[in-house]
Design a protein around this motif. Structure first.
Motif, PDB file in Angstrom:
ATOM      1  N   UNK A   3       0.841  -1.210   0.000  1.00 23.83           N
ATOM      2  CA  UNK A   3       0.000   0.000   0.000  1.00 23.83           C
ATOM      3  C   UNK A   3       0.878   1.264   0.000  1.00 23.83           C
ATOM      4  N   UNK A   4       1.952   1.220   0.764  1.00 23.95           N
ATOM      5  CA  UNK A   4       2.869   2.360   0.841  1.00 23.95           C
ATOM      6  C   UNK A   4       3.419   2.708  -0.550  1.00 23.95           C
ATOM      7  N   UNK A   7       0.651   4.250  -2.798  1.00 26.42           N
ATOM      8  CA  UNK A   7       0.294   5.651  -2.496  1.00 26.42           C
ATOM      9  C   UNK A   7       1.330   6.647  -3.009  1.00 26.42           C
ATOM     10  N   UNK A   8       2.552   6.183  -3.159  1.00 27.51           N
ATOM     11  CA  UNK A   8       3.601   7.051  -3.704  1.00 27.51           C
ATOM     12  C   UNK A   8       3.366   7.323  -5.192  1.00 27.51           C
ATOM     13  N   UNK A  11      -0.947   9.047  -7.889  1.00 31.91           N
ATOM     14  CA  UNK A  11      -1.270  10.196  -8.748  1.00 31.91           C
ATOM     15  C   UNK A  11      -0.704  10.011 -10.160  1.00 31.91           C
ATOM     16  N   UNK A  12       0.484   9.420 -10.248  1.00 33.71           N
ATOM     17  CA  UNK A  12       1.054   9.164 -11.581  1.00 33.71           C
ATOM     18  C   UNK A  12       0.208   8.133 -12.324  1.00 33.71           C
ATOM     19  N   UNK A  35      -8.829  -0.489   0.481  1.00 28.48           N
ATOM     20  CA  UNK A  35      -8.366   0.801   1.028  1.00 28.48           C
ATOM     21  C   UNK A  35      -7.730   1.652  -0.061  1.00 28.48           C
ATOM     22  N   UNK A  38     -10.168   3.015  -2.519  1.00 27.55           N
ATOM     23  CA  UNK A  38     -10.815   4.198  -1.932  1.00 27.55           C
ATOM     24  C   UNK A  38      -9.916   5.420  -2.023  1.00 27.55           C
ATOM     25  N   UNK A  39      -8.627   5.224  -1.747  1.00 25.04           N
ATOM     26  CA  UNK A  39      -7.675   6.336  -1.795  1.00 25.04           C
ATOM     27  C   UNK A  39      -7.538   6.878  -3.229  1.00 25.04           C
ATOM     28  N   UNK A  41      -9.803   6.736  -5.576  1.00 24.43           N
ATOM     29  CA  UNK A  41     -11.031   7.492  -5.871  1.00 24.43           C
ATOM     30  C   UNK A  41     -10.988   8.871  -5.224  1.00 24.43           C
ATOM     31  N   UNK A  42     -10.521   8.913  -3.977  1.00 26.68           N
ATOM     32  CA  UNK A  42     -10.466  10.196  -3.247  1.00 26.68           C
ATOM     33  C   UNK A  42      -9.532  11.176  -3.959  1.00 26.68           C
ATOM     34  N   UNK A  43      -8.404  10.661  -4.448  1.00 26.61           N
ATOM     35  CA  UNK A  43      -7.453  11.557  -5.134  1.00 26.61           C
ATOM     36  C   UNK A  43      -8.018  12.029  -6.476  1.00 26.61           C
ATOM     37  N   UNK A  45     -11.224  12.381  -7.136  1.00 27.11           N
ATOM     38  CA  UNK A  45     -12.287  13.358  -6.814  1.00 27.11           C
ATOM     39  C   UNK A  45     -11.675  14.708  -6.451  1.00 27.11           C
ATOM     40  N   UNK A  46     -10.571  14.651  -5.714  1.00 26.74           N
ATOM     41  CA  UNK A  46      -9.899  15.889  -5.289  1.00 26.74           C
ATOM     42  C   UNK A  46      -9.451  16.698  -6.509  1.00 26.74           C
ATOM     43  N   UNK A  47      -8.960  15.987  -7.495  1.00 28.43           N
ATOM     44  CA  UNK A  47      -8.472  16.662  -8.702  1.00 28.43           C
ATOM     45  C   UNK A  47      -9.632  17.306  -9.467  1.00 28.43           C
TER      46      UNK A  47
END
Lengths: 92, 195
Positions: A3-4, A7-8, A11-12, A35, A38-39, A41-43, A45-47
């Motif tokens: 997961x770590x 998450x890095x 976005x790419x 998880x 979900x992360x 999707x959240x990123x 949506x944020x964009x």
């Protein structure tokens, strides 16, 4: 992929800027990790929200008067060029 | 009276230029306004950009992305020495090197907050350093690829990637702080109301 690690580069992945092999690893990880799905999707949506925020920000909107002024200037510039053309031809 | 071929050429030029540039005007202005943080300076920058683009329309290749071409001209225009007066009109100075240093942020991040408002987002974005704002603006908002953003900024793709990574992390951290502060405030208010 952990997961770590995901998450890095999440976005790419959204940017579609990863190597094909890394993309496959990401997709495999996402298949098994709720998880990180979900992360992601959240990123995403944020964009989308950020684009909307900038598009709606009052200080960043162009006025119609400014567009009209630009068009007028462009035509004026062209007229000047035309006149310059006449001038150079009369000198020929 | 018949129009001369030169007049026809000029009219054709304007039409061609308007068809090429005007669809991207909103985007250009948004970038200019964000960079200058001043409406008058943004309008002047866009005017200067279009003027330079009009003069070099013949350099735009058929398959080239007109939007990217215009953004590139805008950056070149902005960086020209005789347009340096924008720098004093601009309240912020564009920094570069220190922002590329590794950000002191924990490697495993908590979740990205979902319930943020547009105002909170803009405020968090403005809280970043100018070069971080710039890279987010070009890549995440105006959707330039890493390569295109690198071309516009005159840096390598690697620098764009590093800046973006740091900028996005800091933006998310800023939003989490704001969301956390808001939750604390609302729970404080709830306590006061309850007591």
């Amino acid at each position: 992929m952990q997961c770590r690690d995901f998450r890095e580069i999440a976005c790419s992945f959204l940017d579609d800027e990863l190597l094909v092999e890394t993309n496959h690893e990401v997709i495999r990880h996402l298949d098994g990790c709720i998880d990180c799905r979900g992360e992601l999707n959240a990123r995403g949506e944020l964009r989308v929200k950020m684009r909307a925020a900038v598009a709606h920000a009052p200080g960043l909107q162009m006025s119609e008067e400014f567009v009209a002024q630009l068009r007028a200037q462009l035509r004026k510039r062209t007229r000047r060029r035309r006149l310059f053309g006449l001038f150079t031809r009369s000198g020929e | 009276m018949f129009r001369s071929s030169r007049e026809d050429d000029c009219a054709k030029n304007v039409e061609e230029f308007e068809a090429t540039a005007l669809p991207h005007l909103c985007k250009l202005f948004r970038i200019a306004a964000w960079l200058t943080q001043d409406r008058v300076a943004a309008e002047t920058l866009v005017q200067a950009t279009l003027s330079a683009a009009f003069d070099s329309l013949d350099q735009l290749e058929e398959k080239q992305d007109a939007c990217l071409w215009l953004v590139r001209i805008m950056y070149e225009t902005r960086n020209k020495p005789h347009h340096a007066w924008w720098s004093w009109r601009t309240p912020r100075k564009l920094a570069s090197a220190p922002d590329d240093a590794p950000a002191n942020i924990a490697t495993f991040e908590p979740r990205t907050p979902r319930d943020v408002t547009e105002e909170e987002l803009l405020s968090a974005l403005r809280g970043l350093s100018p070069s971080h704002q710039e890279v987010i603006l070009l890549s995440d908002i105006e959707e330039l690829t890493y390569k295109e953003a690198a071309e516009v900024l005159g840096v390598t793709v690697g620098v764009v990637m590093m800046r973006l990574m740091h900028a996005r992390k800091m933006l998310r951290a800023g939003l989490r702080n704001r969301a956390g502060g808001r939750d604390e405030t609302s729970s404080d208010t709830a306590h006061v109301v309850a007591s």
